[in-house]
Structures are given as structure tokens and as C-alpha cells.
Write a protein that holds these residues in place. Structure first.
Motif, PDB file in Angstrom:
ATOM      1  N   MET A 131      42.152  -8.785  36.698  1.00  0.00           N
ATOM      2  CA  MET A 131      41.127  -9.290  37.607  1.00  0.00           C
ATOM      3  C   MET A 131      40.578  -8.162  38.476  1.00  0.00           C
ATOM      4  SD  MET A 131      41.385 -12.422  40.385  1.00  0.00           S
ATOM      5  CE  MET A 131      41.996 -13.560  39.138  1.00  0.00           C
ATOM      6  N   LYS A 132      41.472  -7.325  38.995  1.00  0.00           N
ATOM      7  CA  LYS A 132      41.028  -6.199  39.820  1.00  0.00           C
ATOM      8  C   LYS A 132      40.189  -5.218  39.000  1.00  0.00           C
ATOM      9  CE  LYS A 132      42.998  -7.176  43.815  1.00  0.00           C
ATOM     10  NZ  LYS A 132      42.245  -7.317  45.090  1.00  0.00           N
ATOM     11  N   LYS A 133      40.573  -5.027  37.729  1.00  0.00           N
ATOM     12  CA  LYS A 133      39.781  -4.157  36.849  1.00  0.00           C
ATOM     13  C   LYS A 133      38.391  -4.752  36.635  1.00  0.00           C
ATOM     14  CE  LYS A 133      39.001  -0.910  33.727  1.00  0.00           C
ATOM     15  NZ  LYS A 133      37.764  -1.412  33.097  1.00  0.00           N
ATOM     16  N   MET A 134      38.322  -6.065  36.466  1.00  0.00           N
ATOM     17  CA  MET A 134      37.036  -6.740  36.322  1.00  0.00           C
ATOM     18  C   MET A 134      36.192  -6.558  37.580  1.00  0.00           C
ATOM     19  SD  MET A 134      36.291 -10.807  35.640  1.00  0.00           S
ATOM     20  CE  MET A 134      37.249 -11.312  37.087  1.00  0.00           C
ATOM     21  N   PHE A 135      36.799  -6.727  38.751  1.00  0.00           N
ATOM     22  CA  PHE A 135      36.063  -6.530  40.001  1.00  0.00           C
ATOM     23  C   PHE A 135      35.506  -5.109  40.082  1.00  0.00           C
ATOM     24  CE2 PHE A 135      38.813  -9.904  42.364  1.00  0.00           C
ATOM     25  CZ  PHE A 135      38.120 -10.908  41.707  1.00  0.00           C
ATOM     26  N   GLU A 136      36.312  -4.148  39.641  1.00  0.00           N
ATOM     27  CA  GLU A 136      35.860  -2.754  39.657  1.00  0.00           C
ATOM     28  C   GLU A 136      34.685  -2.557  38.703  1.00  0.00           C
ATOM     29  OE1 GLU A 136      37.611   1.726  38.626  1.00  0.00           O
ATOM     30  OE2 GLU A 136      38.975   0.014  38.807  1.00  0.00           O
ATOM     31  N   ASP A 137      34.789  -3.128  37.498  1.00  0.00           N
ATOM     32  CA  ASP A 137      33.709  -2.995  36.513  1.00  0.00           C
ATOM     33  C   ASP A 137      32.408  -3.606  37.025  1.00  0.00           C
ATOM     34  OD1 ASP A 137      35.477  -1.778  34.805  1.00  0.00           O
ATOM     35  OD2 ASP A 137      35.775  -3.535  33.521  1.00  0.00           O
ATOM     36  N   LEU A 138      32.520  -4.697  37.780  1.00  0.00           N
ATOM     37  CA  LEU A 138      31.341  -5.425  38.252  1.00  0.00           C
ATOM     38  C   LEU A 138      30.929  -5.033  39.668  1.00  0.00           C
ATOM     39  CD1 LEU A 138      32.245  -8.999  36.922  1.00  0.00           C
ATOM     40  CD2 LEU A 138      30.647  -7.356  35.925  1.00  0.00           C
ATOM     41  N   SER A 139      31.608  -4.032  40.243  1.00  0.00           N
ATOM     42  CA  SER A 139      31.309  -3.565  41.609  1.00  0.00           C
ATOM     43  C   SER A 139      31.400  -4.702  42.620  1.00  0.00           C
ATOM     44  CB  SER A 139      29.916  -2.921  41.661  1.00  0.00           C
ATOM     45  OG  SER A 139      29.842  -1.806  40.796  1.00  0.00           O
ATOM     46  N   ILE A 140      32.441  -5.516  42.478  1.00  0.00           N
ATOM     47  CA  ILE A 140      32.679  -6.630  43.394  1.00  0.00           C
ATOM     48  C   ILE A 140      33.621  -6.168  44.500  1.00  0.00           C
ATOM     49  CG2 ILE A 140      33.758  -8.907  43.608  1.00  0.00           C
ATOM     50  CD1 ILE A 140      32.787  -9.474  40.756  1.00  0.00           C
ATOM     51  N   PRO A 141      33.240  -6.326  45.761  1.00  0.00           N
ATOM     52  CA  PRO A 141      34.111  -5.892  46.860  1.00  0.00           C
ATOM     53  C   PRO A 141      35.385  -6.724  46.919  1.00  0.00           C
ATOM     54  CG  PRO A 141      32.245  -7.150  47.703  1.00  0.00           C
ATOM     55  CD  PRO A 141      31.978  -6.926  46.245  1.00  0.00           C
ATOM     56  N   THR A 142      36.519  -6.060  47.073  1.00  0.00           N
ATOM     57  CA  THR A 142      37.812  -6.736  47.100  1.00  0.00           C
ATOM     58  C   THR A 142      38.793  -5.886  47.893  1.00  0.00           C
ATOM     59  OG1 THR A 142      39.524  -7.746  45.693  1.00  0.00           O
ATOM     60  CG2 THR A 142      38.611  -5.645  44.958  1.00  0.00           C
ATOM     61  N   PRO A 143      39.801  -6.478  48.511  1.00  0.00           N
ATOM     62  CA  PRO A 143      40.784  -5.671  49.238  1.00  0.00           C
ATOM     63  C   PRO A 143      41.451  -4.644  48.320  1.00  0.00           C
ATOM     64  CG  PRO A 143      41.005  -7.978  49.833  1.00  0.00           C
ATOM     65  CD  PRO A 143      40.042  -7.927  48.688  1.00  0.00           C
ATOM     66  N   GLN A 144      41.698  -3.458  48.845  1.00  0.00           N
ATOM     67  CA  GLN A 144      42.357  -2.410  48.069  1.00  0.00           C
ATOM     68  C   GLN A 144      43.757  -2.864  47.668  1.00  0.00           C
ATOM     69  OE1 GLN A 144      43.290   1.203  50.221  1.00  0.00           O
ATOM     70  NE2 GLN A 144      42.938   2.474  48.406  1.00  0.00           N
TER      71      GLN A 144
END
Length: 441
Positions: A131-144
Motif C-alpha cells: 500500500m505504501k509503495k502504491m501511495f509512492e507511485d501515485l504521489s499520495i501524501p501519507t505519514p512516513q
């Protein structure tokens, strides 16, 4: 995905999953039998569908209303597939749980009966690292965040406090707030035990306003169904603050709706979800902006009632339409407006410490004194029973739904119940966690 295909020379048209077979009743398999599935079973039967309810709970309430029932663990995909074959199942459905969603996708793979999300996409909605990898691919802001092991020689350098949680868990179990590396290492051991992958995640702690968003995809287009305020209270220092109230609609939805909906649209396309529910838990403040905590391929548990009380829309209708009636699904979603809810509603959660209940008189009196503001109330334990926090147990002793014409009235009723609701142990000591109202100024 086809149910069957005639030879190319046949004049009989191809039958597809979800289409009517000579106007015969559909045979719908429902994964899950707990109380939140009762209305789904009843509505399906009212539509003329034959219902087959399956899970490992022999006394599941929804099984009492089903046309057929089976006591089979939801993780036993082969046994479930045999049920599908025996009962001539032409549709499968579930809701409210990550594990149920995962088992639905696996059953779909095994039987060829479509589910609303492909298994490859499901993995991105279940595995926190993917999920975090997906957020990174889609430039979605998320807690580190970082994947950690309790056996690591050193942990990443982060700003404390932070959160330790399992890579693949459910129900907020194994989730802790830690103040330093020693605590992080100790809690990682517990998170690893809960995770199906035996791994833990270390994540930045976000104290901002928190939200639950239910969205629905129809033919690839995402529609907002609801945005709710997810309010929390603190009782135990090392535990993540517990959810104390869910408020419909969010009083801050104008600040978050556009960005939140755009994020869910990108995620649904990424995982290949073209029809069905997709929900997002996220944070927001004017200073920090929006950060996504997680996204799930299911409906949040115990929020479908709030949606109905506040807007009149039934999640059960959306679920059944997703399987059998895409035209009605599109119409319902197009007619639904999250800015036009008729009432303010909330769900109150009264958590309790582990103890044997001696008296519930304070709870019964508080609910009675709340009058017409109470739509429904659920007591999960009786006097003499022990409140438990383990798997399959309810960590809260009661859940209460309130409705009002405006936020001020809703807050007033909430405050009165927070102050008066009580459950005592055998020694007369209160076991109820305290709840508090946040400030929205």
C-alpha cells in the motif's frame, strides 16, 4: 467472466455472471453471518434472491434468516468453492472486514465467479508495505513509515511519538503508540505476532483531524458516499487513542472532499476496481494538509447504519446492485449527494477494560434518559460476563447511535451520555474508558 458459453453455432446467447438465467432466482453466497449482515440477507431475499450464508460461526445471527447456511471457516476456499458448486451460486458478496474481503477475492479466483476487485489489486489494499509503495507511485501524501523487525540491531531515526502496527492485520489490533526506541522494539514483537506476515511497520504519528470516507466505484468512476469525522479519546498511554465517536456527515468535508475523492479515484484505477466499495481513512489539518492512513476494499464496519439514518441510502442496496444490477447502482450513486444529508448522526463507542461485569444499571439508565435522540443501542455483554480484548471479542461494551437536527444538538446528547454512561465490575468500580469531545475551532 463467463458463467458458461455455448458453442459458436448455438443460437442460445452467452450467459454471463450476474445476468438472469431464464428469470430464475439468483443464488447469492454471502460471506459473513454476524449482526451487521442480517439486513443484507433480508434485503436480498426481498429482492427474490436465494441466500446462502457461510462462515465459521455456527450461531451467526444472519444465518437464521438465510435460505441455506454452512458452518465453514472463510479461509477454507476449497470448501467454499464446493458450496458454490452445490448451490449453483452465481454471485458472491461480503462487507465490513478486510479478512472477508481477502477471502472473497480468493474464492473468486478459485470459482471464476467475479468479485469487485481482482486479487492482484486486493494485495495493495491488504499489505501495508504494498500500500505504501502504491501511495509512492501515485504521489499520495501519507505519514512516513518503515518496515521494522524486533530483531533489527537499530531502528530508523524518527520523531517520537510514532506508531507501531502489523504489516497485515485487522481491526486495529497490535497497534501501539511508542515514545522511544526501546518501546518501539518491545511493541514490534507484539505487532509481528498479529501480522499474517510476521512483520511490523513503524509510522509517523499524525495528531490531526481524522476522517473515514466511504466511496463507491461504478464503471470505473468513483462516487463519494460519505465523509465522517472519526473522533478519538485517550485512555491508555501506550495504546493508539480509541475511537469514541463517528459523526455523519463530517463538519469539515468541504475542506477535504475534492482532494480525497481524487485520491480514491487514482487508487481504484491502480488496483483495477471498476465496481464496488473502496474506503479511505485519512488525516487533515489546515497546517499539514491531507495525509492518507490507509485504503480498504470494503465498507467500514458499523457505519452503514449511520449512512442510512443521515441520508436514507442503504449500503446493502449498493452491495446487491454491484453484483446484479449495475444500472441501478449508477442511478443510486448519481442521485446521492453528500451535501444533502437530512440529519446529523453519530455512533458512540464505549470501550471497557478487561473485567467481569458486576452491574450495567448505569448504562441502562443513561440510555433511557437520552430519550428520542437514541436511534439504536447495542450492549455486547451481560452482567457476569468478562469484557475481552482478544481476537473475536468486542473491546467495547456498548455502541449507541444518536440522531439530531444539527451538530449542536448532537454534541449536547453526546456529552450527556459521555458523562452518565457507566458499567461497573464486581467491586463496583467503573470499567468504561472515558470519552471526550474534540474541538473543531
Amino acid at each position: 467472466m463467463r458463467l458458461s458459453r455455448r458453442s459458436k453455432t448455438s443460437t442460445t446467447r452467452v450467459l454471463w455472471w450476474g445476468e438472469s438465467m431464464n428469470n430464475q432466482s439468483h443464488n447469492l453466497l454471502i460471506l459473513g453471518s454476524m449482526d451487521e449482515f442480517v439486513e443484507l440477507v433480508e434485503l436480498a431475499r426481498n429482492r427474490g434472491y436465494r441466500t446462502i450464508v457461510v462462515d465459521g460461526y455456527a450461531d451467526g445471527p444472519a444465518k437464521r434468516y438465510a435460505d441455506a447456511k454452512y458452518d465453514i471457516p472463510i479461509t477454507d476456499a476449497k470448501a467454499l468453492a464446493e458450496v458454490c458448486k452445490r448451490e449453483r451460486v452465481d454471485g458472491i458478496i461480503t462487507a465490513y472486514s478486510d479478512i472477508l474481503f481477502q477471502c472473497l477475492c480468493r474464492l473468486s479466483d478459485l470459482t471464476g465467479i467475479p468479485s469487485y476487485c481482482p486479487s492482484a489489486g486486493m494485495n495493495f489494499l491488504r499489505d501495508k508495505t504494498l500500500m505504501k509503495k502504491m501511495f509512492e507511485d501515485l504521489s499520495i501524501p501519507t505519514p512516513q513509515s518503515f518496515v521494522v523487525s524486533s530483531k533489527d540491531e537499530s531502528f530508523p531515526v524518527v520523531n517520537y511519538p510514532c506508531v507501531i502496527k502489523p504489516v497485515a492485520g485487522y481491526g486495529s489490533r497490535g497497534v501501539f503508540v511508542v515514545e522511544d526506541e526501546a518501546q518501539a522494539r518491545a511493541r514490534a514483537v507484539e505487532a509481528e505476532c498479529v501480522s499474517s506476515q510476521g512483520k511490523a511497520i513503524m509510522e509517523e504519528y499524525n495528531p490531526d483531524y481524522e476522517f473515514n470516507m466511504i466511496a463507491w466505484v461504478a464503471d470505473g468512476a468513483v462516487h463519494a458516499v460519505s465523509i465522517a469525522d472519526r473522533e478519538k479519546s485517550s485512555e491508555v498511554s501506550w495504546e493508539v487513542p480509541h475511537v469514541s465517536r463517528i459523526v455523519y456527515p463530517s463538519r469539515l468535508q468541504d475542506s477535504v472532499r475534492e482532494e480525497a475523492l481524487a485520491i480514491v479515484q487514482r487508487v481504484s484505477a491502480y488496483v483495477g476496481l471498476r465496481n464496488g466499495p473502496i474506503c479511505m481513512q485519512f488525516f487533515w489539518s489546515a497546517k499539514r494538509g491531507l495525509q492518507v492512513c490507509e485504503i480498504a476494499g470494503r465498507v467500514f464496519g458499523y457505519e452503514h447504519e449511520l449512512l442510512f439514518y443521515s441520508s436514507g441510502l442503504r449500503v446493502e442496496d449498493l452491495l446487491l446492485d454491484t453484483v446484479y444490477d449495475k444500472k441501478s447502482l449508477r442511478r443510486r450513486l448519481e442521485d446521492h449527494d453528500i451535501d444533502s444529508f437530512s440529519r446529523c448522526c453519530c455512533g458512540l463507542y464505549f470501550h471497557g477494560r478487561e473485567a467481569v461485569i458486576g452491574s450495567m444499571d448505569g448504562a441502562v439508565a443513561a440510555i433511557g434518559n437520552a430519550g428520542d435522540s437514541v436511534c439504536e443501542s447495542f450492549m455486547y455483554y451481560r452482567e457476569g460476563e468478562r469484557v475481552g480484548h482478544g481476537f473475536g471479542e468486542k473491546p467495547y461494551v456498548a455502541r449507541i447511535y444518536l440522531c439530531a437536527e444539527n451538530y449542536d444538538s448532537l454534541d449536547h446528547s453526546t456529552f450527556d451520555l459521555y458523562r452518565s454512561f457507566d458499567v461497573c465490575d464486581e467491586n463496583g468500580k467503573s470499567i468504561v474508558y472515558h470519552n471526550e469531545l474534540p474541538s473543531y475551532e
